[in-house]
Design a protein around this motif. Structure first.
Motif, PDB file in Angstrom:
ATOM      1  N   SER A 110       1.368  -1.762   0.069  1.00  0.00           N
ATOM      2  CA  SER A 110       0.396   0.153  -0.090  1.00  0.00           C
ATOM      3  C   SER A 110       0.958   1.113   0.228  1.00  0.00           C
ATOM      4  CB  SER A 110      -0.560   0.335   1.547  1.00  0.00           C
ATOM      5  OG  SER A 110      -0.078   0.257   2.460  1.00  0.00           O
ATOM      6  N   LEU A 111       2.219   0.983   0.607  1.00  0.00           N
ATOM      7  CA  LEU A 111       3.018   2.318   0.286  1.00  0.00           C
ATOM      8  C   LEU A 111       3.542   2.527  -1.051  1.00  0.00           C
ATOM      9  CD1 LEU A 111       4.778   1.627   3.908  1.00  0.00           C
ATOM     10  CD2 LEU A 111       3.587   3.078   3.825  1.00  0.00           C
ATOM     11  N   PHE A 112       3.723   2.029  -1.710  1.00  0.00           N
ATOM     12  CA  PHE A 112       3.446   2.268  -3.419  1.00  0.00           C
ATOM     13  C   PHE A 112       3.014   3.143  -3.581  1.00  0.00           C
ATOM     14  CE2 PHE A 112       7.150  -0.778  -2.148  1.00  0.00           C
ATOM     15  CZ  PHE A 112       7.887  -0.580  -2.174  1.00  0.00           C
ATOM     16  N   THR A 113       3.425   4.262  -4.424  1.00  0.00           N
ATOM     17  CA  THR A 113       2.543   5.329  -5.248  1.00  0.00           C
ATOM     18  C   THR A 113       1.913   4.753  -6.305  1.00  0.00           C
ATOM     19  OG1 THR A 113       4.551   6.270  -6.374  1.00  0.00           O
ATOM     20  CG2 THR A 113       3.302   7.857  -4.461  1.00  0.00           C
ATOM     21  N   GLU A 114       1.410   5.231  -7.192  1.00  0.00           N
ATOM     22  CA  GLU A 114       0.796   4.971  -8.549  1.00  0.00           C
ATOM     23  C   GLU A 114       1.560   4.202  -9.829  1.00  0.00           C
ATOM     24  OE1 GLU A 114      -3.658   6.393  -7.799  1.00  0.00           O
ATOM     25  OE2 GLU A 114      -2.444   7.367 -10.163  1.00  0.00           O
ATOM     26  N   GLY A 115       2.356   5.098  -9.958  1.00  0.00           N
ATOM     27  CA  GLY A 115       3.546   5.063 -10.808  1.00  0.00           C
ATOM     28  C   GLY A 115       3.801   3.661 -10.474  1.00  0.00           C
ATOM     29  N   LEU A 116       4.399   3.350  -9.334  1.00  0.00           N
ATOM     30  CA  LEU A 116       5.599   2.094  -8.786  1.00  0.00           C
ATOM     31  C   LEU A 116       4.435   1.388  -9.191  1.00  0.00           C
ATOM     32  CD1 LEU A 116       7.782   4.119  -6.306  1.00  0.00           C
ATOM     33  CD2 LEU A 116       8.338   3.943  -8.625  1.00  0.00           C
ATOM     34  N   HIS A 117       4.508  -0.373  -9.735  1.00  0.00           N
ATOM     35  CA  HIS A 117       4.138  -1.463  -9.169  1.00  0.00           C
ATOM     36  C   HIS A 117       4.928  -2.226  -7.795  1.00  0.00           C
ATOM     37  CE1 HIS A 117       1.069  -0.626 -12.571  1.00  0.00           C
ATOM     38  NE2 HIS A 117       2.389  -0.102 -12.762  1.00  0.00           N
ATOM     39  N   PHE A 124      12.041 -10.640   3.902  1.00  0.00           N
ATOM     40  CA  PHE A 124      11.010 -10.036   3.071  1.00  0.00           C
ATOM     41  C   PHE A 124      11.473  -9.457   1.416  1.00  0.00           C
ATOM     42  CE2 PHE A 124       9.562  -9.485   7.231  1.00  0.00           C
ATOM     43  CZ  PHE A 124       8.127 -10.185   7.097  1.00  0.00           C
ATOM     44  N   VAL A 125      11.088  -9.873   0.624  1.00  0.00           N
ATOM     45  CA  VAL A 125      11.400 -10.288  -1.237  1.00  0.00           C
ATOM     46  C   VAL A 125      10.211  -9.032  -1.806  1.00  0.00           C
ATOM     47  CG1 VAL A 125      12.311 -10.114  -2.894  1.00  0.00           C
ATOM     48  CG2 VAL A 125      12.791 -11.624  -1.347  1.00  0.00           C
ATOM     49  N   ILE A 126      10.785  -7.413  -2.161  1.00  0.00           N
ATOM     50  CA  ILE A 126      10.448  -6.459  -2.563  1.00  0.00           C
ATOM     51  C   ILE A 126      10.320  -6.321  -4.102  1.00  0.00           C
ATOM     52  CG2 ILE A 126       9.226  -4.505  -2.793  1.00  0.00           C
ATOM     53  CD1 ILE A 126       9.759  -3.892   0.384  1.00  0.00           C
ATOM     54  N   VAL A 127       9.531  -6.399  -5.472  1.00  0.00           N
ATOM     55  CA  VAL A 127       9.909  -6.735  -7.103  1.00  0.00           C
ATOM     56  C   VAL A 127       9.151  -5.423  -7.397  1.00  0.00           C
ATOM     57  CG1 VAL A 127       9.609  -7.363  -9.355  1.00  0.00           C
ATOM     58  CG2 VAL A 127       9.844  -9.218  -7.275  1.00  0.00           C
ATOM     59  N   ILE A 128      10.095  -4.462  -7.525  1.00  0.00           N
ATOM     60  CA  ILE A 128       9.567  -3.051  -7.699  1.00  0.00           C
ATOM     61  C   ILE A 128      10.296  -2.695  -9.127  1.00  0.00           C
ATOM     62  CG2 ILE A 128       9.986  -0.968  -6.868  1.00  0.00           C
ATOM     63  CD1 ILE A 128      11.140  -1.115  -4.850  1.00  0.00           C
ATOM     64  N   ASN A 129       9.243  -2.629  -9.341  1.00  0.00           N
ATOM     65  CA  ASN A 129       9.260  -2.130 -11.325  1.00  0.00           C
ATOM     66  C   ASN A 129       8.642  -0.634 -11.154  1.00  0.00           C
ATOM     67  OD1 ASN A 129       6.110  -2.720 -13.677  1.00  0.00           O
ATOM     68  ND2 ASN A 129       8.484  -3.560 -14.204  1.00  0.00           N
ATOM     69  N   TYR A 130       9.502  -0.117 -12.513  1.00  0.00           N
ATOM     70  CA  TYR A 130       9.243   0.903 -12.542  1.00  0.00           C
ATOM     71  C   TYR A 130       9.470   1.973 -13.622  1.00  0.00           C
ATOM     72  CZ  TYR A 130      14.648   1.151 -11.453  1.00  0.00           C
ATOM     73  OH  TYR A 130      15.460   1.091 -12.215  1.00  0.00           O
ATOM     74  N   GLY A 131       8.783   3.076 -13.921  1.00  0.00           N
ATOM     75  CA  GLY A 131       9.010   3.469 -15.704  1.00  0.00           C
ATOM     76  C   GLY A 131      10.398   4.630 -15.731  1.00  0.00           C
ATOM     77  N   GLN A 132      10.356   4.811 -16.438  1.00  0.00           N
ATOM     78  CA  GLN A 132      10.858   6.134 -17.052  1.00  0.00           C
ATOM     79  C   GLN A 132      11.624   7.077 -16.627  1.00  0.00           C
ATOM     80  OE1 GLN A 132      14.050   5.288 -19.671  1.00  0.00           O
ATOM     81  NE2 GLN A 132      15.190   7.090 -18.932  1.00  0.00           N
ATOM     82  N   ALA A 133      10.431   7.149 -16.105  1.00  0.00           N
ATOM     83  CA  ALA A 133      10.741   9.062 -15.098  1.00  0.00           C
ATOM     84  C   ALA A 133      11.565   8.821 -13.874  1.00  0.00           C
ATOM     85  CB  ALA A 133       9.593   9.679 -14.459  1.00  0.00           C
ATOM     86  N   GLU A 134      11.269   7.578 -12.790  1.00  0.00           N
ATOM     87  CA  GLU A 134      11.909   7.192 -11.676  1.00  0.00           C
ATOM     88  C   GLU A 134      12.978   6.933 -12.130  1.00  0.00           C
ATOM     89  OE1 GLU A 134       9.759   7.833  -9.101  1.00  0.00           O
ATOM     90  OE2 GLU A 134      11.934   6.553  -8.120  1.00  0.00           O
ATOM     91  N   TYR A 135      13.789   6.192 -13.282  1.00  0.00           N
ATOM     92  CA  TYR A 135      14.894   6.127 -13.805  1.00  0.00           C
ATOM     93  C   TYR A 135      16.168   7.011 -13.814  1.00  0.00           C
ATOM     94  CZ  TYR A 135      18.579   3.577 -16.342  1.00  0.00           C
ATOM     95  OH  TYR A 135      19.621   2.994 -16.215  1.00  0.00           O
ATOM     96  N   SER A 173      15.259   9.840 -12.354  1.00  0.00           N
ATOM     97  CA  SER A 173      15.375  10.144 -11.374  1.00  0.00           C
ATOM     98  C   SER A 173      16.290   9.648 -10.229  1.00  0.00           C
ATOM     99  CB  SER A 173      14.155  10.745 -10.947  1.00  0.00           C
ATOM    100  OG  SER A 173      13.293   9.912 -10.206  1.00  0.00           O
ATOM    101  N   GLU A 174      16.724   8.545 -11.204  1.00  0.00           N
ATOM    102  CA  GLU A 174      17.668   7.910 -10.428  1.00  0.00           C
ATOM    103  C   GLU A 174      17.341   7.004  -8.674  1.00  0.00           C
ATOM    104  OE1 GLU A 174      22.154   9.457 -11.836  1.00  0.00           O
ATOM    105  OE2 GLU A 174      21.217   9.511  -8.666  1.00  0.00           O
ATOM    106  N   GLY A 175      15.787   7.006  -9.225  1.00  0.00           N
ATOM    107  CA  GLY A 175      15.688   6.018  -7.520  1.00  0.00           C
ATOM    108  C   GLY A 175      14.641   6.503  -6.421  1.00  0.00           C
ATOM    109  N   ALA A 176      14.553   8.024  -6.445  1.00  0.00           N
ATOM    110  CA  ALA A 176      14.765   8.837  -5.343  1.00  0.00           C
ATOM    111  C   ALA A 176      13.218   8.656  -4.852  1.00  0.00           C
ATOM    112  CB  ALA A 176      14.742  10.226  -5.812  1.00  0.00           C
TER     113      ALA A 176
END
Length: 755
Positions: free
Chosen positions: A433-440, A451-462, A464-467
């Motif tokens: 629930s803590l991840f925003t809509e742009g992050l899957h 605990f393993v978290i698989v994070i899927n993100y787009g070009q914008a987050e890439y 910004s170097e994952g801020a």
């Protein structure tokens, strides 16, 4: 079969399993018993026949030997001059000589049982000296013409046995022996008539069950037979006898059938006489016991099968009871539409119906599991890429974050399994629930507090170097500390553009977690490529200095040296987790080795601490490692401070222990353990202190105590031996003589005289 009750089917199966092998075994064993018994009985009968033959031959040999011995004397020389009956009766001396010969023949008859008569015929005389008719004219005695035929087959100087029938009708076997020309100048022949019945007694002495027997010469003439009408007839005319005569073997047996009766023929040839001994047995009579045994086995088998049948019914009823009760329950609680079938068929149909329903439910669950977030993540972690992955993770870039509970062993000890399971549920729910809509992102529990978290993100987050990702991970870290009441460390892998490499990124994130050894717990660390040129460091100089400080008991200097080691580790441009563990493992191992080389009991120092190396491996941070080593060396220094005198202190303790326990049976290995040193070190201390071995020192102490008791007490020597620790007088005397040069009694007597 489907209509027969289950209990009946089970009973039939159990019966077949039990009864069929039993019946086959009984049949096979019975056949083997019969076959083996026939041959065993035949061998036994042949052995009996040989025994009887040997007995008969021995008896005949004894008779012939005595006859030969008599012929070798000069007894018959007395009547040699008298060729006629008239000359023999001419005077009293002549008659006396003949009577002496007659007496010798009578004595010869007494040598063996069954001798009917014997006589002596002087060659060219007209009389015979016999035991049955006395001294009589030849024409008044039975014909002796048969002797020429008997002696025709004679070879050598020994006599021959010749079967014949006397004029009286008695069947005898005559031993015919001409006097030997080498031993006497008298010419004549000795004849001993042995009854055929005596030979029969010999031949039937070992066997009582034969149907018939016969003894015949090599040409077939019957010497002895149970049917006396066949004596002196040709035995080859008897059934199967010709077959035995033509058989070249010296002995043997054969089974033959005659007039619907099965017979056993055993035969044995005499090497000395050339005679053939034959015994004939009825196989049915010989096998009476075997047939009785076979019948008993069959009867026993029938009893076993009957008992097994009863047991089978009982087992079938007992084993089928759960199934029958289950069928009744199913029929009572639901109508499956199955009629006219037994319990097995009913259960088979019911379980098929249940399996079909379960398959439907399972397919539904599989559809839902394939849509579930955890299934997709678990598949990715295993390197399995499903078609649904593109729907769950539509963005091109991936990161893997590992959330690891710090000091997990402590966390487990403080929380029961139900609490830990609830914590996992809360943490996974909050992560999603803590991840925003742009992050899957999807979170799953991997085990061992990770605990393993698989994070899927787009070009914008890439770009910004994952801020944004870092901010969310920071929030997850704080939330986890709040939910678990325990800090967590987060390790983040390098980014990837392919879901197929997610499993490799999990490895990277797990490797990053290990950096909390240096970075400390509660942080967020990103993956960095290691420089392959980094060296593997180890503070060898610090190791030597720590051991020197340990020998001096300088704990403060040891702490400073540990701080130096920690500073070197922290200042290294890169140092691996394995390198850090190696440093501290090596320090602990070298220290323990040093203590043992100096005969310090490490078991006493570290009692209750457990496995030191396992404890080091379970520590998460460098600070905790340093704290553990401080406690480790602190315990050692405290122990050494409590025992400052070293070997001297040990020496006093050893001497005191022996003085207090010299009456007891001391086990020196156990004594060394109680004092806290090794057995070899204890022996060294005693020798340096007393100049003698442990055994000698103990025995000398006992002898000194015994000398006092011999002088000052009224105890007996045996009582004194027990009083000073010897449990037998012999050992006490031996050691007393060794140390004093005399036995205890002499020492006591000498002291008594001086007093």
């Amino acid at each position: 079969m489907k209509r027969f009750p289950m209990m009946l089917q089970l009973a039939l199966i159990l019966f077949c399993v039990m009864a069929v092998p039993t019946a086959i075994l009984t049949w096979y064993s019975g056949a083997q018993i019969l076959r083996n018994s026939k041959h065993a009985i035949a061998e036994s009968s042949l052995a009996g026949l040989n025994a009887s033959r040997n007995l008969n031959e021995n008896a005949l040999n004894i008779m012939s030997q005595y006859t030969i011995r008599l012929a070798g004397t000069h007894f018959f020389d007395r009547i040699r001059p008298y060729k006629t009956f008239a000359e023999l009766n001419l005077n009293f001396d002549n008659v006396s000589s003949a009577l002496a010969v007659h007496q010798d023949l009578l004595n010869l008859n007494k040598i063996g049982d069954g001798v009917y008569s014997s006589f002596f015929y002087l060659s060219d005389s007209d009389y015979v000296v016999s035991t049955d008719k006395g001294i009589t004219r030849l024409d008044g005695y039975e014909s002796i013409d048969w002797m020429q035929e008997a002696l025709a087959e004679r070879s050598g100087i020994s006599g021959v046995w010749y079967p014949r029938k006397l004029d009286s009708g008695v069947h005898v076997v005559s031993y015919v022996l001409p006097l030997n020309r080498l031993s006497t100048t008298t010419r004549g022949t000795i004849v001993v008539n042995l009854r055929e019945s005596q030979i029969e007694n010999h031949l039937r002495s070992s066997e009582t069950r034969e149907q018939a027997y016969l003894l015949m010469e090599s040409n077939g003439t019957i010497i002895s037979h149970n049917d006396k009408s066949l004596l002196l007839k040709n035995g080859s005319e008897e059934p199967f006898i010709r077959e035995i005569m033509d058989n070249g073997s010296s002995e043997g047996y054969a089974f033959r059938e005659l007039e619907n009766e099965r017979l056993l023929y055993t035969w044995s040839r005499s090497k000395q006489f050339g005679w053939i001994n034959v015994n004939i047995y009825s196989v049915n009579e010989l096998m009476t016991k075997t047939h009785t045994l076979q019948r008993n086995i069959i009867l026993l088998t029938a009893v076993i099968i009957f008992a097994g049948t009863v047991l089978t019914v009982f087992l079938a009823t007992w084993l089928s009871k759960p199934a029958r009760e289950l069928v009744r329950t199913l029929r009572r609680h639901g109508n499956l539409g199955i009629e006219g079938k037994n319990e097995i068929a009913y259960l088979d149909a019911a379980f098929r119906r249940m399996q079909e329903e379960e398959d439907v439910l399972h397919n539904l669950l599989n559809v839902r599991e394939q849509d579930a977030r955890s299934l997709a993540v678990h598949n990715l972690l295993r390197g399995i890429s499903l078609p649904q992955v593109a729907q769950i993770f539509p963005n091109p870039y991936f990161l893997v974050a590992i959330v690891s509970i710090d000091r997990y062993r402590k966390y487990v000890s403080n929380n029961n399994p139900e609490t830990r399971s609830y914590h996992r549920y809360l943490l996974i729910s909050n992560c999603d629930s803590l991840f925003t809509e742009g992050l899957h992102a999807r979170c799953v529990y991997q085990g061992d507090g990770c605990f393993v978290i698989v994070i899927n993100y787009g070009q914008a987050e890439y770009a910004s170097e994952g801020a944004g990702i870092y901010a969310v991970l920071s929030e997850i870290r704080d939330k986890a500390a709040e939910l678990l009441d325990h800090s967590v460390t987060i390790g983040v892998s390098s980014p990837t553009e392919s879901s197929d490499t997610i499993s490799d990124r999990v490895v990277e994130a797990m490797e990053v977690i290990k950096h909390r050894m240096i970075e400390g717990s509660g942080g967020i660390t990103y993956w960095k490529e290691k420089d392959g040129g980094d060296k593997y460091i180890y503070p060898a100089n610090s190791e030597r200095r720590i051991l020197n400080f340990l020998d001096k008991g300088d704990f403060d200097s040891i702490i400073k040296e540990l701080d130096i080691i920690g500073g070197e580790i922290r200042s290294a441009e890169y140092i691996s987790y394995d390198n850090i563990l190696f440093i501290y493992h090596q320090l602990a191992g070298v220290t323990i080795k040093h203590l043992r080389e100096n005969n310090v009991s490490t078991a006493r120092i570290f009692a209750g601490r457990g496995n030191i190396y396992a404890a080091l491996a379970s520590i998460d941070t460098l600070d905790e490692l340093e704290e553990y080593l401080r406690e480790f060396y602190g315990e050692i220094v405290q122990y050494l401070v409590r025992t400052p005198d070293g070997a001297n202190n040990y020496g006093e303790r050893i001497i005191t222990y022996i003085n207090e326990h010299y009456r007891d049976e001391i086990v020196f290995e156990e004594m060394a353990k109680e004092i806290g040193i090794s057995y070899s070190y204890m022996r060294k201390i005693v020798y340096e202190r007393t100049g003698m071995s442990l055994i000698d020192y103990l025995n000398q102490l006992r002898i000194e105590k015994a000398k006092q008791l011999l002088v000052d007490s009224k105890l007996t020597i045996a009582q004194i031996a027990i009083e000073v620790g010897y449990y037998n007088v012999q050992s006490f005397n031996r050691f007393f003589r060794k140390f004093e040069g005399m036995p205890p009694s002499s020492y006591k007597a000498a002291k008594s005289r001086t007093m």
